[in-house]
Scaffold this motif. Sequence first.
Motif, PDB file in Angstrom:
ATOM      1  N   VAL A 168      -1.044  -6.726  -3.399  1.00  0.00           N
ATOM      2  CA  VAL A 168      -1.619  -5.436  -3.009  1.00  0.00           C
ATOM      3  C   VAL A 168      -1.095  -4.316  -3.901  1.00  0.00           C
ATOM      4  O   VAL A 168      -1.845  -3.429  -4.322  1.00  0.00           O
ATOM      5  CB  VAL A 168      -1.309  -5.144  -1.529  1.00  0.00           C
ATOM      6  N   ALA A 169       0.203  -4.356  -4.238  1.00  0.00           N
ATOM      7  CA  ALA A 169       0.779  -3.308  -5.069  1.00  0.00           C
ATOM      8  C   ALA A 169       0.298  -3.382  -6.508  1.00  0.00           C
ATOM      9  O   ALA A 169       0.046  -2.356  -7.148  1.00  0.00           O
ATOM     10  CB  ALA A 169       2.313  -3.409  -5.034  1.00  0.00           C
ATOM     11  N   HIS A 170       0.181  -4.593  -7.039  1.00  0.00           N
ATOM     12  CA  HIS A 170      -0.129  -4.757  -8.465  1.00  0.00           C
ATOM     13  C   HIS A 170      -1.621  -4.635  -8.757  1.00  0.00           C
ATOM     14  O   HIS A 170      -2.022  -3.952  -9.696  1.00  0.00           O
ATOM     15  CB  HIS A 170       0.382  -6.110  -8.941  1.00  0.00           C
ATOM     16  N   TYR A 171      -2.456  -5.304  -7.947  1.00  0.00           N
ATOM     17  CA  TYR A 171      -3.883  -5.333  -8.238  1.00  0.00           C
ATOM     18  C   TYR A 171      -4.640  -4.190  -7.579  1.00  0.00           C
ATOM     19  O   TYR A 171      -5.616  -3.683  -8.135  1.00  0.00           O
ATOM     20  CB  TYR A 171      -4.488  -6.668  -7.786  1.00  0.00           C
ATOM     21  N   GLY A 172      -4.199  -3.798  -6.391  1.00  0.00           N
ATOM     22  CA  GLY A 172      -4.923  -2.746  -5.682  1.00  0.00           C
ATOM     23  C   GLY A 172      -6.317  -3.209  -5.302  1.00  0.00           C
ATOM     24  O   GLY A 172      -6.611  -4.404  -5.216  1.00  0.00           O
ATOM     25  N   PHE A 173      -7.204  -2.246  -5.119  1.00  0.00           N
ATOM     26  CA  PHE A 173      -8.569  -2.580  -4.713  1.00  0.00           C
ATOM     27  C   PHE A 173      -9.583  -1.804  -5.561  1.00  0.00           C
ATOM     28  O   PHE A 173     -10.697  -1.537  -5.127  1.00  0.00           O
ATOM     29  CB  PHE A 173      -8.774  -2.254  -3.231  1.00  0.00           C
ATOM     30  N   GLY A 174      -9.200  -1.484  -6.803  1.00  0.00           N
ATOM     31  CA  GLY A 174     -10.060  -0.668  -7.652  1.00  0.00           C
ATOM     32  C   GLY A 174     -11.344  -1.351  -8.081  1.00  0.00           C
ATOM     33  O   GLY A 174     -12.412  -0.737  -8.116  1.00  0.00           O
ATOM     34  N   ASN A 175     -11.275  -2.657  -8.433  1.00  0.00           N
ATOM     35  CA  ASN A 175     -12.450  -3.358  -8.935  1.00  0.00           C
ATOM     36  C   ASN A 175     -13.299  -3.990  -7.840  1.00  0.00           C
ATOM     37  O   ASN A 175     -14.274  -4.682  -8.125  1.00  0.00           O
ATOM     38  CB  ASN A 175     -12.021  -4.470  -9.911  1.00  0.00           C
ATOM     39  N   LEU A 176     -12.924  -3.761  -6.601  1.00  0.00           N
ATOM     40  CA  LEU A 176     -13.617  -4.446  -5.521  1.00  0.00           C
ATOM     41  C   LEU A 176     -15.086  -4.035  -5.410  1.00  0.00           C
ATOM     42  O   LEU A 176     -15.943  -4.874  -5.158  1.00  0.00           O
ATOM     43  CB  LEU A 176     -12.908  -4.176  -4.190  1.00  0.00           C
ATOM     44  N   SER A 180       0.819  -1.218   0.000  1.00  0.00           N
ATOM     45  CA  SER A 180       0.000   0.000   0.000  1.00  0.00           C
ATOM     46  C   SER A 180       0.852   1.267   0.000  1.00  0.00           C
ATOM     47  O   SER A 180       0.569   2.214  -0.753  1.00  0.00           O
ATOM     48  CB  SER A 180      -0.917   0.006   1.222  1.00  0.00           C
ATOM     49  N   LEU A 181       1.903   1.301   0.820  1.00  0.00           N
ATOM     50  CA  LEU A 181       2.696   2.517   0.982  1.00  0.00           C
ATOM     51  C   LEU A 181       3.812   2.649  -0.045  1.00  0.00           C
ATOM     52  O   LEU A 181       4.198   3.763  -0.408  1.00  0.00           O
ATOM     53  CB  LEU A 181       3.298   2.561   2.397  1.00  0.00           C
ATOM     54  N   ALA A 182       4.328   1.522  -0.514  1.00  0.00           N
ATOM     55  CA  ALA A 182       5.429   1.557  -1.491  1.00  0.00           C
ATOM     56  C   ALA A 182       5.154   0.535  -2.587  1.00  0.00           C
ATOM     57  O   ALA A 182       5.753  -0.544  -2.613  1.00  0.00           O
ATOM     58  CB  ALA A 182       6.761   1.276  -0.800  1.00  0.00           C
ATOM     59  N   PRO A 183       4.234   0.856  -3.519  1.00  0.00           N
ATOM     60  CA  PRO A 183       3.849  -0.123  -4.551  1.00  0.00           C
ATOM     61  C   PRO A 183       5.019  -0.607  -5.403  1.00  0.00           C
ATOM     62  O   PRO A 183       5.076  -1.785  -5.750  1.00  0.00           O
ATOM     63  CB  PRO A 183       2.836   0.645  -5.395  1.00  0.00           C
ATOM     64  N   SER A 184       5.935   0.280  -5.741  1.00  0.00           N
ATOM     65  CA  SER A 184       7.064  -0.147  -6.582  1.00  0.00           C
ATOM     66  C   SER A 184       7.918  -1.181  -5.851  1.00  0.00           C
ATOM     67  O   SER A 184       8.341  -2.185  -6.438  1.00  0.00           O
ATOM     68  CB  SER A 184       7.917   1.063  -6.969  1.00  0.00           C
ATOM     69  N   ALA A 185       8.167  -0.951  -4.571  1.00  0.00           N
ATOM     70  CA  ALA A 185       8.927  -1.925  -3.788  1.00  0.00           C
ATOM     71  C   ALA A 185       8.132  -3.206  -3.604  1.00  0.00           C
ATOM     72  O   ALA A 185       8.699  -4.316  -3.621  1.00  0.00           O
ATOM     73  CB  ALA A 185       9.290  -1.335  -2.427  1.00  0.00           C
TER      74      ALA A 185
END
Length: 447
Positions: free
Chosen positions: A224-232, A46-51
């Motif tokens: 969590v970094a790649h998919y996120g929660f956009g389509n939830l 959540s805080l560091a998606p690239s990492a």
Amino acid sequence: MSTSQSTPTSTDGPKTRPPGLLRRCLKMPIGVQSIIAVGLGALIGSLAPSAGEQMKILGEVFLNLVQVVVLPLVFPLIVLGIARMESVKKVGRIAGKAILYFEIVTTVILLIAVGLAKFTGIGKGAPVQEADAKDLDGMSQGIDFHELVLHAVPKNIFAAFGEGNLLGAIVFALLVGVAMAAIGEKSEPFASVLESVASVMFKVVGYVIRVAPLGVLGFISYDVAHYGFGNLRSLLGFIAVVYAGLAIVVGVLFPLIAAIYRIRYVELLKSIAGLAGIAFVTRSSESVLAPLMGKLEAFGLSRSTTSFVVPLGYSFNTDGSVLYQAAALVFLANAYGADTSLPALLLMVGVLVILSKGMAGVASASIVVLIAAGNSVGLPAEGIALLLGVDFIVDMARTGVNVIGNSLAAAVVDSSEKRRETKRGGRETPGIPAEADAPALQKEPAQ
């Protein structure tokens, strides 16, 4: 005198020293370490998606470590389990019981999923126009039964091992085990070698499982970094129905089956809970295949039954996955306004009963079967692409249920065999035949 008194004080010093934080963490149970890893992974993603995306390599390394041990362990266990069976007839009987159980239970689960999805009406008004079919590139080839048969009977067993072809290894192990049982004592040197290989591989599995929390950390950070929660938001209903269906299977159907066969279901769950949790996070049931057989054997199941039924179930008994597929098909049918009458739903169930067999125990393999099933009933691939955004969420749950389902299947078959042996022993007269067989039956566990 003074020297003798100073010695205890010098040895007592290190004992009273409090252990370091790292050492205390390492002494925690694997399940607790994995839960901590889940929290850290979600925070990093959540805080560091690239990492978080870069940390996927930790999960991939863990899976590679597990998969490199699977076949070297499964092969000798299956061979030895079959070679020690009383006859080839028993091998066929166990295989028949296992496959019949797989078919009945998966069909019941499919009916539960279709009924639940139909009742809740999931998918109506879903934004299928937002789906991008490009996400399915490379996955829409479907299930090729011609290739499935050829994988089951490989022309080069070393190539099959190199490709991780579990089904081919099972078939070859079946042939080798039957041959060893046929030649009897001449196979003992080879059996001793296989025993040593299995023991070494079990030790290696123990080492690998210790680093499971690192794999959990890597996978959660990436997801969590790649998919996120956009389509939830748009797919919360679908996720809720899948999880509710899986809860019904684990909390109602499985306990009912366990009660019929007098299996201590709660104790079984406790013994495999940690491994089911690892499969939940890694989204790969193969990641716990090797230690799962050891846990079931410690629970009281015979090695010959466990080493044969559990690997077979990985291809033919994916309980959580078939429930997801049935719910997904009804979701898509409602989203596109397709026919959801009783005959159409039964057709979906029939298609999934066939296509779900031979599914690999790897992450997101259900999507491949779902595409093939969708094509069979006339549903476009674009809608299936919509589900990819939340696939990792439902994939975790269905993978964990797959592990529980295969464990119960092995317990059911083992219980059936023990009942048969008990009835058979009761019919025999208490005399010379029973006494003559006793030493032979007790000799193998001692070895």
